[in-house]
Design a protein around this motif. Structure first.
Motif, PDB file in Angstrom:
ATOM      1  N   ALA A 193       0.830  -1.196   0.000  1.00  0.00           N
ATOM      2  CA  ALA A 193       0.000   0.000   0.000  1.00  0.00           C
ATOM      3  C   ALA A 193       0.868   1.250   0.000  1.00  0.00           C
ATOM      4  CB  ALA A 193      -0.908   0.006   1.233  1.00  0.00           C
ATOM      5  N   ALA A 194       0.404   2.256  -0.698  1.00  0.00           N
ATOM      6  CA  ALA A 194       1.107   3.530  -0.724  1.00  0.00           C
ATOM      7  C   ALA A 194       0.864   4.250   0.602  1.00  0.00           C
ATOM      8  CB  ALA A 194       0.585   4.392  -1.876  1.00  0.00           C
ATOM      9  N   PRO A 195       1.700   5.244   0.942  1.00  0.00           N
ATOM     10  CA  PRO A 195       1.481   6.011   2.174  1.00  0.00           C
ATOM     11  C   PRO A 195       0.062   6.582   2.201  1.00  0.00           C
ATOM     12  CG  PRO A 195       3.600   6.561   1.207  1.00  0.00           C
ATOM     13  CD  PRO A 195       2.885   5.693   0.212  1.00  0.00           C
ATOM     14  N   LEU A 196      -0.562   6.510   3.358  1.00  0.00           N
ATOM     15  CA  LEU A 196      -1.955   6.917   3.476  1.00  0.00           C
ATOM     16  C   LEU A 196      -2.063   8.406   3.758  1.00  0.00           C
ATOM     17  CD1 LEU A 196      -3.285   3.918   5.553  1.00  0.00           C
ATOM     18  CD2 LEU A 196      -3.364   4.254   3.094  1.00  0.00           C
ATOM     19  N   ALA A 197      -2.969   9.068   3.040  1.00  0.00           N
ATOM     20  CA  ALA A 197      -3.172  10.497   3.206  1.00  0.00           C
ATOM     21  C   ALA A 197      -4.177  10.751   4.318  1.00  0.00           C
ATOM     22  CB  ALA A 197      -3.677  11.104   1.902  1.00  0.00           C
ATOM     23  N   ALA A 198      -4.163  11.954   4.862  1.00  0.00           N
ATOM     24  CA  ALA A 198      -5.110  12.313   5.912  1.00  0.00           C
ATOM     25  C   ALA A 198      -6.490  12.527   5.316  1.00  0.00           C
ATOM     26  CB  ALA A 198      -4.640  13.585   6.610  1.00  0.00           C
ATOM     27  N   PRO A 199      -7.556  12.202   6.050  1.00  0.00           N
ATOM     28  CA  PRO A 199      -8.902  12.383   5.517  1.00  0.00           C
ATOM     29  C   PRO A 199      -9.256  13.852   5.362  1.00  0.00           C
ATOM     30  CG  PRO A 199      -8.989  11.773   7.825  1.00  0.00           C
ATOM     31  CD  PRO A 199      -7.554  11.656   7.406  1.00  0.00           C
ATOM     32  N   ALA A 200     -10.104  14.113   4.384  1.00  0.00           N
ATOM     33  CA  ALA A 200     -10.552  15.485   4.172  1.00  0.00           C
ATOM     34  C   ALA A 200     -11.636  15.819   5.191  1.00  0.00           C
ATOM     35  CB  ALA A 200     -11.107  15.640   2.760  1.00  0.00           C
ATOM     36  N   PRO A 201     -11.545  16.944   5.895  1.00  0.00           N
ATOM     37  CA  PRO A 201     -12.565  17.274   6.897  1.00  0.00           C
ATOM     38  C   PRO A 201     -13.893  17.642   6.247  1.00  0.00           C
ATOM     39  CG  PRO A 201     -11.054  19.110   6.596  1.00  0.00           C
ATOM     40  CD  PRO A 201     -10.504  17.978   5.788  1.00  0.00           C
ATOM     41  N   ALA A 202     -14.969  17.333   6.961  1.00  0.00           N
ATOM     42  CA  ALA A 202     -16.284  17.729   6.468  1.00  0.00           C
ATOM     43  C   ALA A 202     -16.445  19.234   6.631  1.00  0.00           C
ATOM     44  CB  ALA A 202     -17.369  17.002   7.255  1.00  0.00           C
ATOM     45  N   ARG A 203     -17.208  19.834   5.738  1.00  0.00           N
ATOM     46  CA  ARG A 203     -17.426  21.265   5.796  1.00  0.00           C
ATOM     47  C   ARG A 203     -18.389  21.601   6.932  1.00  0.00           C
ATOM     48  NH1 ARG A 203     -19.617  23.495   0.402  1.00  0.00           N
ATOM     49  NH2 ARG A 203     -21.584  22.708   1.241  1.00  0.00           N
ATOM     50  N   ALA A 204     -17.977  22.507   7.803  1.00  0.00           N
ATOM     51  CA  ALA A 204     -18.792  22.854   8.966  1.00  0.00           C
ATOM     52  C   ALA A 204     -20.149  23.387   8.519  1.00  0.00           C
ATOM     53  CB  ALA A 204     -18.067  23.905   9.802  1.00  0.00           C
ATOM     54  N   GLY A 205     -21.211  22.835   9.083  1.00  0.00           N
ATOM     55  CA  GLY A 205     -22.548  23.302   8.793  1.00  0.00           C
ATOM     56  C   GLY A 205     -23.118  22.796   7.478  1.00  0.00           C
ATOM     57  N   GLY A 206     -22.327  22.109   6.690  1.00  0.00           N
ATOM     58  CA  GLY A 206     -22.796  21.610   5.405  1.00  0.00           C
ATOM     59  C   GLY A 206     -23.104  20.128   5.477  1.00  0.00           C
ATOM     60  N   PRO A 207     -23.253  19.477   4.325  1.00  0.00           N
ATOM     61  CA  PRO A 207     -23.531  18.050   4.312  1.00  0.00           C
ATOM     62  C   PRO A 207     -22.343  17.246   4.838  1.00  0.00           C
ATOM     63  CG  PRO A 207     -23.014  18.815   2.110  1.00  0.00           C
ATOM     64  CD  PRO A 207     -23.120  20.036   2.974  1.00  0.00           C
ATOM     65  N   MET A 208     -22.633  16.040   5.322  1.00  0.00           N
ATOM     66  CA  MET A 208     -21.555  15.129   5.667  1.00  0.00           C
ATOM     67  C   MET A 208     -20.920  14.633   4.378  1.00  0.00           C
ATOM     68  SD  MET A 208     -23.203  12.948   8.806  1.00  0.00           S
ATOM     69  CE  MET A 208     -24.871  13.022   8.150  1.00  0.00           C
ATOM     70  N   ARG A 209     -19.623  14.491   4.397  1.00  0.00           N
ATOM     71  CA  ARG A 209     -18.901  14.070   3.196  1.00  0.00           C
ATOM     72  C   ARG A 209     -18.067  12.831   3.494  1.00  0.00           C
ATOM     73  NH1 ARG A 209     -19.248  17.689  -0.857  1.00  0.00           N
ATOM     74  NH2 ARG A 209     -20.089  19.742  -0.312  1.00  0.00           N
ATOM     75  N   ARG A 215     -27.637  15.048   2.033  1.00  0.00           N
ATOM     76  CA  ARG A 215     -27.137  15.164   3.415  1.00  0.00           C
ATOM     77  C   ARG A 215     -25.853  14.380   3.612  1.00  0.00           C
ATOM     78  NH1 ARG A 215     -31.653  12.531   6.351  1.00  0.00           N
ATOM     79  NH2 ARG A 215     -30.394  12.894   8.237  1.00  0.00           N
ATOM     80  N   LEU A 216     -25.687  13.294   2.851  1.00  0.00           N
ATOM     81  CA  LEU A 216     -24.457  12.503   2.891  1.00  0.00           C
ATOM     82  C   LEU A 216     -23.933  12.418   1.467  1.00  0.00           C
ATOM     83  CD1 LEU A 216     -22.343  10.705   4.213  1.00  0.00           C
ATOM     84  CD2 LEU A 216     -23.937   8.776   4.018  1.00  0.00           C
ATOM     85  N   VAL A 217     -22.847  13.106   1.189  1.00  0.00           N
ATOM     86  CA  VAL A 217     -22.255  13.165  -0.150  1.00  0.00           C
ATOM     87  C   VAL A 217     -21.052  12.223  -0.194  1.00  0.00           C
ATOM     88  CG1 VAL A 217     -21.143  14.627  -1.869  1.00  0.00           C
ATOM     89  CG2 VAL A 217     -23.015  15.537  -0.463  1.00  0.00           C
ATOM     90  N   VAL A 218     -21.080  11.285  -1.111  1.00  0.00           N
ATOM     91  CA  VAL A 218     -19.994  10.319  -1.253  1.00  0.00           C
ATOM     92  C   VAL A 218     -19.225  10.638  -2.521  1.00  0.00           C
ATOM     93  CG1 VAL A 218     -19.363   7.888  -1.451  1.00  0.00           C
ATOM     94  CG2 VAL A 218     -21.324   8.561  -0.032  1.00  0.00           C
ATOM     95  N   GLU A 219     -17.930  10.866  -2.384  1.00  0.00           N
ATOM     96  CA  GLU A 219     -17.060  11.146  -3.522  1.00  0.00           C
ATOM     97  C   GLU A 219     -16.178   9.932  -3.784  1.00  0.00           C
ATOM     98  OE1 GLU A 219     -13.815  14.476  -5.121  1.00  0.00           O
ATOM     99  OE2 GLU A 219     -14.562  14.555  -3.049  1.00  0.00           O
ATOM    100  N   VAL A 220     -16.095   9.528  -5.046  1.00  0.00           N
ATOM    101  CA  VAL A 220     -15.362   8.319  -5.432  1.00  0.00           C
ATOM    102  C   VAL A 220     -13.935   8.665  -5.840  1.00  0.00           C
ATOM    103  CG1 VAL A 220     -15.288   6.366  -7.023  1.00  0.00           C
ATOM    104  CG2 VAL A 220     -17.489   7.205  -6.184  1.00  0.00           C
ATOM    105  N   PHE A 221     -12.985   7.878  -5.324  1.00  0.00           N
ATOM    106  CA  PHE A 221     -11.582   8.018  -5.694  1.00  0.00           C
ATOM    107  C   PHE A 221     -11.108   6.694  -6.281  1.00  0.00           C
ATOM    108  CE2 PHE A 221     -12.373  11.319  -2.666  1.00  0.00           C
ATOM    109  CZ  PHE A 221     -11.589  12.382  -3.087  1.00  0.00           C
TER     110      PHE A 221
END
Length: 344
Positions: free
Chosen positions: A8-24, A56-62
């Motif tokens: 596995a490649a080095p793991l990146a830090a998770p992107a924070p959810a936007r305050a007050g917006g949808p969960m990501r 309300r829950l936005v899923v982004e594909v990588f």
């Protein structure tokens, strides 16, 4: 010897959810973008969750290698780098013996039988127990149907032709091929065409015609074998961080679960519809359909039973998984045969 996949490649830090917006949520996948079958399923699953939740829950594909390589998806979810993954359980066989059964087993259950085991005969509870120490949940989320036997540079007419064969194959099938004298290699789906083109391998067992065709495997190994005894079913898994899942409100947990179930059904129906057309196109483009000789199939079946026996002996949990799988397989066989006769 069975070779492990790329580290596995080095793991990146998770992107924070936007305050007050949808969960990501971020979904790391083991597939190239829009790969027919699992790549399409991962994208459609993310779209379903986002739409069903009303945003309300936005899923982004990588896709594979944008955050982690194919064989790094489980660890990315387990370590909280991403909230979700899309992969195949058989990739983790080296980490958790017996986990391949939550994808498939050589000479095992077909797609409907397998789903029945997971949903009706205790398979999901065993799957949850296996992944719980890692803080991960697994759900069926797409299915490419029964796999073909694979692409071979040269005809395989006897066991002598299998010995020394370098074949890309994963899961328990790798151990079956190893028992037959072949050299199994665990290569991510995104790298198989290059490996075959460069002569690093002699054969590739991947998925079904509609998934194999876009990769152009038939241009480098034109002998296309059946039956696909190695993978009689092709379910993908959605990997979800238990922490992220448990933090969702009840309605969003239900939406994620139902979206996975819906994608498993849609993916399987789509695969059935597209495979016949893809098979015709492959033959038109030079692929030669071949049938494994009965001697190879018989030897593989015997080896497969021995592989399951070894898995069952690795731990009490693995033993319960294998016993449950075998019991469900036996229980469903008579009705499965009856169904086949009804459609002939």
């Amino acid at each position: 010897a069975f070779l492990a996949g790329a580290a596995a490649a080095p793991l990146a830090a998770p992107a924070p959810a936007r305050a007050g917006g949808p969960m990501r949520w971020r979904m790391a996948t083991a597939w190239t973008k829009n790969l027919l079958g699992p790549g399409v399923s991962s994208a459609r699953l993310a779209e379903r969750i986002t739409a069903m939740s009303g945003g309300r829950l936005v899923v982004e594909v990588f896709p594979v290698n944008t955050i982690v390589p194919a064989f790094g998806v489980f660890d990315a979810v387990a370590q909280g780098v991403v909230e979700m993954g899309h992969s195949a359980a058989l990739f983790w066989e080296g980490k958790m013996p017996g986990v391949s059964l939550f994808t498939t087993a050589p000479f095992g259950m077909g797609p409907v039988e397998h789903q029945s085991w997971i949903e009706q005969r205790g398979g999901q509870a065993l799957w949850d127990e296996l992944y719980a120490p890692h803080g991960v949940r697994g759900f069926l989320a797409g299915n490419t149907g029964a796999a073909m036997g694979g692409w071979f540079r040269k005809p395989v007419e006897s066991l002598a032709d299998v010995r020394g064969l370098r074949i890309r194959v994963t899961g328990l099938g790798a151990e079956v091929y190893e028992a037959l004298g072949a050299t199994p290699l665990a290569i991510p789906p995104s790298d198989v065409t290059t490996a075959l083109e460069r002569g690093a391998i002699d054969a590739v067992e991947l998925l079904s015609p509609v998934n194999d065709a876009p990769l152009g495997l038939h241009r480098h190994a034109r002998y296309y074998y059946m039956p696909g005894f190695n993978k009689p079913s092709g379910p993908a898994e959605a990997l979800i961080s238990r922490k992220a899942f448990d933090e969702l409100p009840a309605d969003l947990r239900a939406i994620v679960t139902i979206a996975c179930t819906a994608e498993h059904s849609t993916g399987l129906a789509e695969a059935f519809a597209l495979n016949a057309e893809a098979m015709t196109g492959l033959v038109r483009d030079g692929a030669q359909l071949m049938t494994f000789p009965s001697g190879i199939v018989a030897a593989a079946r015997k080896a497969a039973e021995a592989v399951l026996d070894r898995k069952a002996a690795t731990s009490p949990l693995a033993g319960r998984i294998v016993a449950s799988y075998r019991a469900a397989l036996a229980a469903g066989r008579n009705w499965g045969r009856a169904e086949q006769h009804m459609t002939q």
